[in-house]
Design a protein around this motif. Structure first.
Motif, PDB file in Angstrom:
ATOM      1  N   ARG A 163       0.805  -1.218   0.000  1.00  0.00           N
ATOM      2  CA  ARG A 163       0.000   0.000   0.000  1.00  0.00           C
ATOM      3  C   ARG A 163       0.841   1.273   0.000  1.00  0.00           C
ATOM      4  N   HIS A 164       2.136   1.168   0.333  1.00  0.00           N
ATOM      5  CA  HIS A 164       2.989   2.363   0.379  1.00  0.00           C
ATOM      6  C   HIS A 164       4.326   2.068  -0.301  1.00  0.00           C
ATOM      7  N   VAL A 165       4.721   2.942  -1.215  1.00  0.00           N
ATOM      8  CA  VAL A 165       6.027   2.865  -1.866  1.00  0.00           C
ATOM      9  C   VAL A 165       6.812   4.113  -1.491  1.00  0.00           C
ATOM     10  N   VAL A 166       7.988   3.924  -0.887  1.00  0.00           N
ATOM     11  CA  VAL A 166       8.871   5.022  -0.505  1.00  0.00           C
ATOM     12  C   VAL A 166      10.019   5.052  -1.511  1.00  0.00           C
ATOM     13  N   ASP A 167      10.011   6.054  -2.370  1.00  0.00           N
ATOM     14  CA  ASP A 167      10.966   6.179  -3.469  1.00  0.00           C
ATOM     15  C   ASP A 167      12.052   7.171  -3.061  1.00  0.00           C
ATOM     16  N   LEU A 168      13.284   6.682  -2.895  1.00  0.00           N
ATOM     17  CA  LEU A 168      14.395   7.512  -2.424  1.00  0.00           C
ATOM     18  C   LEU A 168      15.232   8.102  -3.564  1.00  0.00           C
ATOM     19  N   ARG A 169      14.837   7.891  -4.792  1.00  0.00           N
ATOM     20  CA  ARG A 169      15.618   8.388  -5.918  1.00  0.00           C
ATOM     21  C   ARG A 169      15.533   9.908  -6.026  1.00  0.00           C
ATOM     22  N   SER A 170      16.507  10.478  -6.721  1.00  0.00           N
ATOM     23  CA  SER A 170      16.504  11.917  -6.944  1.00  0.00           C
ATOM     24  C   SER A 170      15.411  12.287  -7.934  1.00  0.00           C
ATOM     25  N   THR A 171      15.085  13.563  -7.965  1.00  0.00           N
ATOM     26  CA  THR A 171      14.104  14.058  -8.924  1.00  0.00           C
ATOM     27  C   THR A 171      14.553  13.771 -10.348  1.00  0.00           C
ATOM     28  N   ALA A 172      15.861  13.904 -10.607  1.00  0.00           N
ATOM     29  CA  ALA A 172      16.378  13.622 -11.946  1.00  0.00           C
ATOM     30  C   ALA A 172      16.145  12.170 -12.331  1.00  0.00           C
ATOM     31  N   GLU A 173      16.412  11.250 -11.424  1.00  0.00           N
ATOM     32  CA  GLU A 173      16.204   9.827 -11.719  1.00  0.00           C
ATOM     33  C   GLU A 173      14.740   9.534 -12.033  1.00  0.00           C
ATOM     34  N   VAL A 174      13.860  10.068 -11.213  1.00  0.00           N
ATOM     35  CA  VAL A 174      12.430   9.823 -11.420  1.00  0.00           C
ATOM     36  C   VAL A 174      11.981  10.405 -12.757  1.00  0.00           C
ATOM     37  N   SER A 175      12.473  11.610 -13.076  1.00  0.00           N
ATOM     38  CA  SER A 175      12.101  12.255 -14.332  1.00  0.00           C
ATOM     39  C   SER A 175      12.611  11.479 -15.538  1.00  0.00           C
ATOM     40  N   LEU A 176      13.847  11.030 -15.482  1.00  0.00           N
ATOM     41  CA  LEU A 176      14.434  10.320 -16.613  1.00  0.00           C
ATOM     42  C   LEU A 176      13.854   8.925 -16.796  1.00  0.00           C
ATOM     43  N   GLU A 177      13.540   8.264 -15.712  1.00  0.00           N
ATOM     44  CA  GLU A 177      13.012   6.903 -15.798  1.00  0.00           C
ATOM     45  C   GLU A 177      11.519   6.876 -16.133  1.00  0.00           C
ATOM     46  N   GLY A 178      10.804   7.933 -15.777  1.00  0.00           N
ATOM     47  CA  GLY A 178       9.380   7.980 -16.047  1.00  0.00           C
ATOM     48  C   GLY A 178       8.570   7.220 -15.013  1.00  0.00           C
ATOM     49  N   VAL A 214      -1.562   2.251  -9.920  1.00  0.00           N
ATOM     50  CA  VAL A 214      -2.391   1.404  -9.059  1.00  0.00           C
ATOM     51  C   VAL A 214      -3.003   2.285  -7.974  1.00  0.00           C
ATOM     52  N   PRO A 215      -4.325   2.472  -7.978  1.00  0.00           N
ATOM     53  CA  PRO A 215      -4.931   3.421  -7.039  1.00  0.00           C
ATOM     54  C   PRO A 215      -4.773   3.043  -5.570  1.00  0.00           C
ATOM     55  N   GLU A 216      -4.599   1.755  -5.281  1.00  0.00           N
ATOM     56  CA  GLU A 216      -4.465   1.332  -3.886  1.00  0.00           C
ATOM     57  C   GLU A 216      -3.114   1.697  -3.283  1.00  0.00           C
ATOM     58  N   VAL A 217      -2.136   2.031  -4.123  1.00  0.00           N
ATOM     59  CA  VAL A 217      -0.764   2.256  -3.658  1.00  0.00           C
ATOM     60  C   VAL A 217      -0.475   3.750  -3.578  1.00  0.00           C
ATOM     61  N   ARG A 218      -0.008   4.180  -2.420  1.00  0.00           N
ATOM     62  CA  ARG A 218       0.367   5.580  -2.207  1.00  0.00           C
ATOM     63  C   ARG A 218       1.883   5.719  -2.352  1.00  0.00           C
ATOM     64  N   HIS A 219       2.316   6.723  -3.089  1.00  0.00           N
ATOM     65  CA  HIS A 219       3.743   6.933  -3.325  1.00  0.00           C
ATOM     66  C   HIS A 219       4.276   8.095  -2.489  1.00  0.00           C
ATOM     67  N   HIS A 220       5.445   7.877  -1.906  1.00  0.00           N
ATOM     68  CA  HIS A 220       6.123   8.886  -1.104  1.00  0.00           C
ATOM     69  C   HIS A 220       7.494   9.119  -1.745  1.00  0.00           C
ATOM     70  N   HIS A 221       7.646  10.190  -2.524  1.00  0.00           N
ATOM     71  CA  HIS A 221       8.942  10.482  -3.149  1.00  0.00           C
ATOM     72  C   HIS A 221       9.747  11.339  -2.192  1.00  0.00           C
ATOM     73  N   LEU A 222      10.817  10.780  -1.660  1.00  0.00           N
ATOM     74  CA  LEU A 222      11.602  11.436  -0.624  1.00  0.00           C
ATOM     75  C   LEU A 222      13.088  11.290  -0.954  1.00  0.00           C
ATOM     76  N   THR A 223      13.570  12.129  -1.850  1.00  0.00           N
ATOM     77  CA  THR A 223      14.971  12.048  -2.242  1.00  0.00           C
ATOM     78  C   THR A 223      15.887  12.286  -1.046  1.00  0.00           C
ATOM     79  N   LEU A 224      17.029  11.637  -1.061  1.00  0.00           N
ATOM     80  CA  LEU A 224      18.017  11.824  -0.004  1.00  0.00           C
ATOM     81  C   LEU A 224      19.125  12.789  -0.417  1.00  0.00           C
ATOM     82  N   PHE A 225      18.949  13.456  -1.565  1.00  0.00           N
ATOM     83  CA  PHE A 225      19.932  14.419  -2.037  1.00  0.00           C
ATOM     84  C   PHE A 225      19.403  15.837  -1.871  1.00  0.00           C
ATOM     85  N   ALA A 226      20.320  16.772  -1.611  1.00  0.00           N
ATOM     86  CA  ALA A 226      19.939  18.180  -1.624  1.00  0.00           C
ATOM     87  C   ALA A 226      19.542  18.540  -3.047  1.00  0.00           C
ATOM     88  N   GLU A 227      18.385  19.149  -3.196  1.00  0.00           N
ATOM     89  CA  GLU A 227      17.904  19.498  -4.521  1.00  0.00           C
ATOM     90  C   GLU A 227      17.368  20.916  -4.521  1.00  0.00           C
TER      91      GLU A 227
END
Length: 276
Positions: free
Chosen positions: A56-71, A78-91
């Protein structure tokens, strides 16, 4: 029972359950998973994760650049899954996965076509520079996560502890950023240090498969092709050094977390998630 979860579109997926704790118990299975990049998940993989494992929860630690490039990955639909994008890099500003651009940090990176979307592979997969002490080099990157984004570290752990289904934390390889967050979650839950180290190094069992996947995408391929696979191996000393410095400077990982807003209620929530 194996902790590995075999999927077609990800190769470094395992359960944080089944590990020994300091009081003689075991961490609880089926609550928190760790993984490499989820972009290649098949419909069958999604069915396993969401249907069988109640993700039900996905914690994505990738940078904004990675997420943007990978799509967007399959789980984002999936509507049941909540995404938490929390990069560990200063951006911020034009530099999305290096130091924040303090001069131009108001640039709207979603519309400004001058944004630098390159990925700094040295930060994504810390290299073993043979001219330096490897443990100090790698753990230096790990402490960079805590220094640059303590907000993301605490928020990620809180998301991992949410109790309305299983949660999964991941980055690109599922080794460094994911390894640090997994180690902290296990420490909060009272896992033994030996168990935390063994979980960290377990990624080495899938290292060749992980690097093969990363080489298959233009986001990571260029730099990976010029480096030997063994440079990426997760060695026990890396995470041991990271934890020992937290012990010396903050009285342990819990001391660092408390200094950055972690509460007793947060600890109770994580222990309720991961303890039998």
């Amino acid at each position: 029972m194996t902790r590995w979860i075999d999927l077609e579109g990800a190769v470094n997926v395992r359960d944080l359950g089944g590990l020994p704790t300091n009081d003689g118990g075991r961490t609880r299975r089926g609550r928190i998973l760790r993984a490499d990049n989820l972009q290649g998940l098949t419909p069958g993989d999604v069915a396993v994760l969401v249907g069988e494992l109640n993700l039900r929860h996905v914690v994505d630690l990738r940078s904004t650049a990675e997420v943007s490039l990978e799509g967007p990955g399959p789980l984002t639909f999936v509507p049941e899954v909540r995404h938490h994008h929390l990069t560990l890099f200063a951006e911020g500003g034009r530099h999305t996965d290096v130091e924040a651009d303090t001069v131009d940090n108001t640039v709207d990176t979603t519309v400004d076509n001058t944004v630098d979307n390159t990925v700094d592979i040295d930060r994504v997969l810390p290299w073993a520079d043979r001219a330096l002490d490897e443990e100090l080099r790698v753990t230096g990157f790990y402490f960079g996560y805590l220094r640059d984004r303590p907000d993301s570290v605490v928020a990620a752990l809180r998301a991992m502890a949410l109790d309305d289904g299983a949660s999964l934390v991941h980055c690109a390889a599922g080794k460094d950023r994911t390894g640090v967050l997994s180690a902290l979650a296990l420490e909060i839950a009272g896992a033994t240090r030996q168990a935390i180290v063994e979980d960290y190094v377990a990624t080495g069992e899938r290292l060749e498969l992980i690097l093969k996947r990363l080489r298959g995408t233009s986001t990571y391929q260029g730099d990976l092709d010029s480096r030997p696979a063994d440079d990426h191996r997760p060695r026990p000393g890396n995470i041991e050094q990271f934890l020992s410095v937290l012990d010396e400077r903050f009285g342990g990982p819990m001391g660092w977390l408390v200094q950055h807003g972690w509460t007793s209620a947060d600890t109770e929530a994580m222990r309720a998630r991961l303890r039998d």
